[in-house]
Design a protein around this motif. Structure first.
Motif, mmCIF file in Angstrom:
data_model
loop_
_atom_site.group_PDB
_atom_site.id
_atom_site.type_symbol
_atom_site.label_atom_id
_atom_site.label_comp_id
_atom_site.label_asym_id
_atom_site.label_seq_id
_atom_site.Cartn_x
_atom_site.Cartn_y
_atom_site.Cartn_z
ATOM 1 N N ALA A 1 27.879 34.548 38.135
ATOM 2 C CA ALA A 1 27.800 35.462 36.995
ATOM 3 C C ALA A 1 28.333 36.834 37.395
ATOM 4 C CB ALA A 1 26.358 35.580 36.507
ATOM 5 N N VAL A 2 29.154 37.420 36.527
ATOM 6 C CA VAL A 2 29.824 38.692 36.811
ATOM 7 C C VAL A 2 29.892 39.509 35.521
ATOM 8 C CG1 VAL A 2 31.169 37.903 38.811
ATOM 9 C CG2 VAL A 2 32.035 37.503 36.493
ATOM 10 N N LEU A 3 30.635 40.621 35.556
ATOM 11 C CA LEU A 3 30.684 41.531 34.416
ATOM 12 C C LEU A 3 32.124 41.893 34.085
ATOM 13 C CD1 LEU A 3 28.754 43.292 32.544
ATOM 14 C CD2 LEU A 3 29.241 45.163 34.134
ATOM 15 N N LEU A 4 32.551 41.568 32.857
ATOM 16 C CA LEU A 4 33.864 42.016 32.380
ATOM 17 C C LEU A 4 33.756 43.488 32.006
ATOM 18 C CD1 LEU A 4 35.213 39.272 29.923
ATOM 19 C CD2 LEU A 4 35.617 39.494 32.365
ATOM 20 N N VAL A 5 34.597 44.317 32.613
ATOM 21 C CA VAL A 5 34.560 45.751 32.311
ATOM 22 C C VAL A 5 35.848 46.243 31.672
ATOM 23 C CG1 VAL A 5 32.912 46.196 34.164
ATOM 24 C CG2 VAL A 5 35.374 46.455 34.605
ATOM 25 N N GLY A 6 36.881 45.410 31.644
ATOM 26 C CA GLY A 6 38.137 45.842 31.056
ATOM 27 C C GLY A 6 39.185 44.757 31.124
ATOM 28 N N TYR A 7 40.384 45.116 30.661
ATOM 29 C CA TYR A 7 41.495 44.178 30.693
ATOM 30 C C TYR A 7 42.790 44.972 30.601
ATOM 31 C CZ TYR A 7 41.494 44.977 25.641
ATOM 32 O OH TYR A 7 41.525 45.564 24.401
ATOM 33 N N GLY A 8 43.889 44.305 30.923
ATOM 34 C CA GLY A 8 45.187 44.965 30.852
ATOM 35 C C GLY A 8 46.276 44.047 31.354
ATOM 36 N N ASN A 9 47.364 44.640 31.846
ATOM 37 C CA ASN A 9 48.496 43.894 32.386
ATOM 38 C C ASN A 9 48.993 44.568 33.651
ATOM 39 O OD1 ASN A 9 49.523 41.781 30.163
ATOM 40 N ND2 ASN A 9 48.769 43.610 29.136
ATOM 41 N N ARG A 10 49.347 43.760 34.622
ATOM 42 C CA ARG A 10 50.036 44.240 35.816
ATOM 43 C C ARG A 10 51.306 43.416 35.956
ATOM 44 N NH1 ARG A 10 45.842 44.259 40.897
ATOM 45 N NH2 ARG A 10 44.260 45.697 40.078
ATOM 46 N N SER A 11 52.435 44.085 35.989
ATOM 47 C CA SER A 11 53.720 43.381 36.115
ATOM 48 C C SER A 11 53.827 42.255 35.075
ATOM 49 C CB SER A 11 53.890 42.814 37.529
ATOM 50 O OG SER A 11 53.799 43.844 38.488
ATOM 51 N N ASN A 12 53.396 42.564 33.863
ATOM 52 C CA ASN A 12 53.448 41.631 32.742
ATOM 53 C C ASN A 12 52.513 40.434 32.880
ATOM 54 O OD1 ASN A 12 55.398 43.111 31.256
ATOM 55 N ND2 ASN A 12 57.018 42.266 32.559
ATOM 56 N N ILE A 13 51.556 40.514 33.799
ATOM 57 C CA ILE A 13 50.550 39.458 33.934
ATOM 58 C C ILE A 13 49.239 39.972 33.346
ATOM 59 C CG2 ILE A 13 49.234 38.027 35.531
ATOM 60 C CD1 ILE A 13 51.546 38.167 37.465
ATOM 61 N N PRO A 14 48.722 39.323 32.306
ATOM 62 C CA PRO A 14 47.469 39.781 31.688
ATOM 63 C C PRO A 14 46.271 39.457 32.583
ATOM 64 C CG PRO A 14 48.205 37.747 30.655
ATOM 65 C CD PRO A 14 49.292 38.145 31.621
ATOM 66 N N TYR A 15 45.322 40.369 32.647
ATOM 67 C CA TYR A 15 44.168 40.172 33.527
ATOM 68 C C TYR A 15 42.887 40.652 32.864
ATOM 69 C CZ TYR A 15 44.357 45.201 34.447
ATOM 70 O OH TYR A 15 44.349 46.570 34.288
ATOM 71 N N TRP A 16 41.789 40.105 33.362
ATOM 72 C CA TRP A 16 40.458 40.652 33.139
ATOM 73 C C TRP A 16 40.055 41.435 34.392
ATOM 74 C CZ3 TRP A 16 38.573 40.601 28.460
ATOM 75 C CH2 TRP A 16 38.803 39.531 27.594
ATOM 76 N N ALA A 17 39.487 42.618 34.211
ATOM 77 C CA ALA A 17 38.909 43.386 35.323
ATOM 78 C C ALA A 17 37.428 43.037 35.400
ATOM 79 C CB ALA A 17 39.098 44.880 35.105
ATOM 80 N N ILE A 18 37.003 42.526 36.538
ATOM 81 C CA ILE A 18 35.666 41.958 36.677
ATOM 82 C C ILE A 18 34.903 42.673 37.787
ATOM 83 C CG2 ILE A 18 34.402 39.882 37.354
ATOM 84 C CD1 ILE A 18 36.638 38.247 36.044
ATOM 85 N N LYS A 19 33.752 43.211 37.419
ATOM 86 C CA LYS A 19 32.862 43.825 38.404
ATOM 87 C C LYS A 19 32.026 42.733 39.052
ATOM 88 C CE LYS A 19 29.151 47.246 38.894
ATOM 89 N NZ LYS A 19 28.108 48.031 38.173
ATOM 90 N N ASN A 20 32.115 42.637 40.367
ATOM 91 C CA ASN A 20 31.347 41.653 41.117
ATOM 92 C C ASN A 20 30.149 42.344 41.762
ATOM 93 O OD1 ASN A 20 30.686 39.171 42.141
ATOM 94 N ND2 ASN A 20 32.333 39.063 43.626
ATOM 95 N N SER A 21 29.331 41.573 42.463
ATOM 96 C CA SER A 21 28.120 42.127 43.081
ATOM 97 C C SER A 21 28.033 41.778 44.562
ATOM 98 C CB SER A 21 26.871 41.613 42.343
ATOM 99 O OG SER A 21 26.885 40.198 42.240
ATOM 100 N N TRP A 22 29.193 41.853 45.237
ATOM 101 C CA TRP A 22 29.248 41.564 46.674
ATOM 102 C C TRP A 22 29.619 42.798 47.492
ATOM 103 C CZ3 TRP A 22 32.570 36.498 45.933
ATOM 104 C CH2 TRP A 22 31.742 35.511 45.388
ATOM 105 N N GLY A 23 29.412 43.971 46.941
ATOM 106 C CA GLY A 23 29.696 45.204 47.660
ATOM 107 C C GLY A 23 31.152 45.632 47.537
ATOM 108 N N THR A 24 31.416 46.860 47.943
ATOM 109 C CA THR A 24 32.773 47.411 47.837
ATOM 110 C C THR A 24 33.691 46.949 48.970
ATOM 111 O OG1 THR A 24 32.054 49.398 49.032
ATOM 112 C CG2 THR A 24 31.993 49.484 46.615
ATOM 113 N N ASP A 25 33.144 46.275 49.973
ATOM 114 C CA ASP A 25 33.969 45.778 51.078
ATOM 115 C C ASP A 25 34.472 44.368 50.821
ATOM 116 O OD1 ASP A 25 31.454 44.645 51.281
ATOM 117 O OD2 ASP A 25 31.306 44.864 53.470
#
Length: 458
Positions: A406-430
């Motif tokens: 289980a994770v958290l969708l916080v946004g979406y967009g495109n990188r180099s014409n590839i659509p993505y979901w931005a997902i906040k995980n809970s495994w730390g910043t490392d």
């Protein structure tokens, strides 16, 4: 080093966790028998995987073959049966069956998609045996772990392992444990290479802080088996957003997302996903961003199983019944179950209800842009080794039928014409991109659209 050498090569073959074996979709064609010339390239691929790493003179030879094919998504799924002639061998470190020459009967499932092949399933045994040696497992790894690796491989891997230990401050209790972790690390590096080769996005896989864990250890400690096994409470369906989704959106830039947290060695991802959603909902309704307590859910939510897993739908009910959530500062995270210490007087946030969201990803994006971050559950295929980029595993390798994180969708967009979901995980910043995971959007990748939900704050 002999145990390492005989174990490592098997990771060059990828047997995904989510396929045992695949059933065709409803619109798939019926399986059709193939002629020997049509089967030969696939049989040779299967033979190469069977023989990988074997020294000259120790390789099996292909005998009779037969098989069929059917459509599977955008590719084809081939079912093969082949006999393999094993050469004489009595070295148990080299030959899986240290006896005189014999004929093996093998069954293979091979997926061909986008010009790539993946071995999904294999079952081999002596042709004259009453019962075949069934080596089919729900695992990334195939069978037969007795073949040697190329010379010099272990030396290079040892250098990588040393760097890994330094980067992640790893220490082990004994020399034996260190050697065992080295073996696992080397297996995982080869496995990560295969995941990399089969990814259709821009994701990079390799060394992470989880690289010295077996697949089973990783699943048991950091993932959530209840998401797959239990359907959870049925929530009412949220009203759809009629406005089209903006081209991109990111709640991090709008102050609705707290910093990345770390669940530690506890399968509490469900709690972090839900508190992240509630944090966003409270911010949008009250204008204040508060970091909320996951530990309260571990201790006081009796419908879920704390570090053994839980369901967002149950967590919403627990928050409502308890009377709200305390903040992280007031009820800090310990990463293990304690006696419930919740005080309704200390609760800073409450919820009124919870809703299930559409499985249509365009509608999900529109809802997110208007209503805030969304709790979702996904198949965590490849995430043990994810470093950065947009992950887009082949659909059969990251099936929506095997949701385990289980994770958290916080946004979406495109990188180099590839659509993505931005997902906040809970495994730390490392881990990942400073704690975030980017997953292909619009293809139902890894079941991201199957279990989307949100709290309701009036």
């Amino acid at each position: 080093m002999a145990p390492l050498l005989k174990a490592l090569w098997l990771l060059l073959l990828l047997q995904p966790a989510a396929l045992v074996p695949i059933k065709p979709e409803a619109d798939d064609e019926q399986a059709r028998d193939l002629s020997s010339p049509e089967l030969l390239p696939l049989a040779r691929f299967a033979l190469d995987t069977y023989n990988y790493g074997r020294a000259a003179g120790m390789r099996a030879e292909l005998g009779a073959i037969r098989g069929s094919a059917r459509r599977a998504g955008r590719g084809s799924l081939f079912s093969l049966q082949a006999t393999m002639e094993e050469p004489p061998c009595n070295d148990p470190l080299v030959c899986p069956f240290p006896v005189t020459k014999k004929t093996m009967l093998c069954s293979f499932e091979v997926l061909a998609e986008l010009g790539k092949h993946a071995l999904l399933w294999r079952d081999c045994g002596p042709l004259n045996a009453k019962e075949y040696r069934n080596e089919t497992q729900r695992s990334f790894l195939p069978m037969l772990d007795k073949d040697p690796l190329p010379q010099g491989f272990s030396v290079k891997m040892a250098a990588l392992f040393k760097d890994f230990m330094t980067a992640y401050n790893k220490t082990y209790k004994s020399r034996e444990e260190a050697q065992w972790r080295f073996t696992i690390f080397a297996r995982n590096m080869i496995r990560a290479q295969k995941i990399q080769a089969l990814d259709r996005g821009t994701a990079q896989y390799g060394i992470t802080k989880f690289s010295d864990l077996t697949e089973k250890e990783f699943q048991t400690v950091f993932l959530n088996p209840l998401l797959e096994k239990e359907p959870g409470r049925q929530m009412r369906l949220a009203k759809s957003i009629n406005d089209p989704a903006p081209p991109e959106w990111d709640w991090r830039k709008k102050g609705a997302v707290t910093k990345v947290k770390d669940q530690g060695m506890c399968g509490s991802c469900w709690a972090f996903s839900v508190t992240g959603n509630v944090e966003g909902q409270w911010f949008l309704k009250r204008g204040t961003l508060l970091s909320l307590s996951e530990q309260e859910l571990l201790d006081c939510d009796k419908m879920d199983k704390a570090c053994m897993g839980g369901l967002p739908s149950s967590a919403y009910t627990a928050i409502k019944n308890l009377g709200g959530l305390e903040t992280e500062d007031d009820y800090s995270y310990q990463g293990h179950v304690q006696a419930c210490n919740f005080s309704a007087q200390m609760a800073k946030v409450y919820i009124n209800d919870s809703v299930q969201l559409s499985r249509n990803e365009n509608k999900l994006a529109a809802w997110l842009a208007q209503k805030g971050p969304i709790s979702v559950a996904i198949n965590a295929f490849g995430m043990q080794f994810y470093r950065h980029g947009i992950a887009h595993p082949l659909r059969p390798l990251c099936s929506r039928w095997f949701i385990d994180h289980a994770v958290l969708l916080v946004g979406y967009g495109n990188r180099s014409n590839i659509p993505y979901w931005a997902i906040k995980n809970s495994w730390g910043t490392d881990w990942g991109e400073e704690g975030y995971y980017y997953l292909h959007r619009g293809s139902g990748a890894c079941g991201v659209n199957t279990m989307a939900s949100s709290a309701v704050v009036d």
